[in-house]
Design a protein around this motif. Structure first.
Motif, PDB file in Angstrom:
ATOM      1  N   ARG A 112      36.453  40.435  38.861  1.00  0.00           N
ATOM      2  CA  ARG A 112      35.450  40.526  40.118  1.00  0.00           C
ATOM      3  C   ARG A 112      36.281  39.987  41.213  1.00  0.00           C
ATOM      4  O   ARG A 112      36.036  38.869  41.292  1.00  0.00           O
ATOM      5  N   THR A 113      36.473  40.855  42.209  1.00  0.00           N
ATOM      6  CA  THR A 113      36.943  40.590  43.559  1.00  0.00           C
ATOM      7  C   THR A 113      35.817  40.052  44.386  1.00  0.00           C
ATOM      8  O   THR A 113      34.730  40.717  44.442  1.00  0.00           O
ATOM      9  N   ALA A 147      38.992  35.987  43.234  1.00  0.00           N
ATOM     10  CA  ALA A 147      38.654  36.877  42.250  1.00  0.00           C
ATOM     11  C   ALA A 147      38.356  35.806  41.022  1.00  0.00           C
ATOM     12  O   ALA A 147      38.984  34.799  41.102  1.00  0.00           O
TER      13      ALA A 147
END
Length: 209
Positions: A112-113, A147
């Motif tokens: 997940r950035t 991230a």
């Protein structure tokens, strides 16, 4: 030109460093694990530090400290730097972070950035390939997460002031080398979902003089 430093200590596994150079236009490849004499940094627009089957907390590799000094120099002189897997760990470790042993992962994971506009992760799909057994559990001084995954809060990091980025995944690992020594498993994803090589393109674009 970008300097690609290959830190792989096992020649049998020394195929990913050349892949980094292959996906990085205008680069010079140097096996740092065998020859820790760094070419003059003034000749380069950026540096990439590769992965390795070694661990940053291991003894027996005196060149670790030499390369950590190189990391600190890049930081001080604002030389763009990208750390990949072991490189991610070494950069954070050099700046006082903490790296621990973890279970082996050789598959795709979903990240997940945290910053969609980040220079290096811009346009990179969430599915990325990993080949690692260690984790950064405390980032180095000045490094912030960009991230995360369900198992690691510091999957990718960047420096708050200097052009220094690190990624735990392998942007250079593609279907072309999946059958090389790696104990790889696709798991629930495929290479069609992955465009991680964009990391190297983004870094090269940032380094353009």
């Amino acid at each position: 030109m970008i300097l690609v430093l290959d830190d792989e200590v096992n020649p049998e596994y020394r195929y990913l460093g050349p892949e980094i150079a292959e996906f990085t236009p205008d680069s010079e490849y140097h096996v740092y694990a065998e020859d820790p004499e760094t070419p003059p940094l003034s000749a380069f627009d950026g540096v990439i530090v590769s992965g390795s089957t070694a661990s940053v907390y291991e003894d027996g590799y005196p060149w670790f400290e030499t390369q950590m000094e190189l990391v600190r120099r890049c930081l001080e002189e604002s030389i763009p730097l990208l750390g990949v897997c072991f490189g991610h760990q070494l950069v954070n470790y050099a700046l006082g972070g903490d790296v621990i042993e973890d279970r082996r992962r050789a598959t795709f994971v979903e990240m997940r950035t945290l910053d969609a506009d980040d220079t290096i992760l811009a346009g990179v799909n969430p599915v990325v390939p990993v080949l690692h057994s260690d984790l950064v559990v405390e980032p180095g001084e000045g490094m912030e997460p960009i991230a995360e995954t369900e198992y690691n809060d510091y999957f990718c990091t960047r420096h708050v002031d200097a052009p220094v980025w690190t990624v735990q995944f392998h942007p250079e690992f593609t279907e072309r080398v999946r059958d090389r020594p790696s104990d790889w498993s696709d798991g629930d994803h495929t290479f069609a979902e992955c465009n991680a090589t964009a990391v190297l393109e983004n870094f090269a674009a940032y380094c353009e003089p």
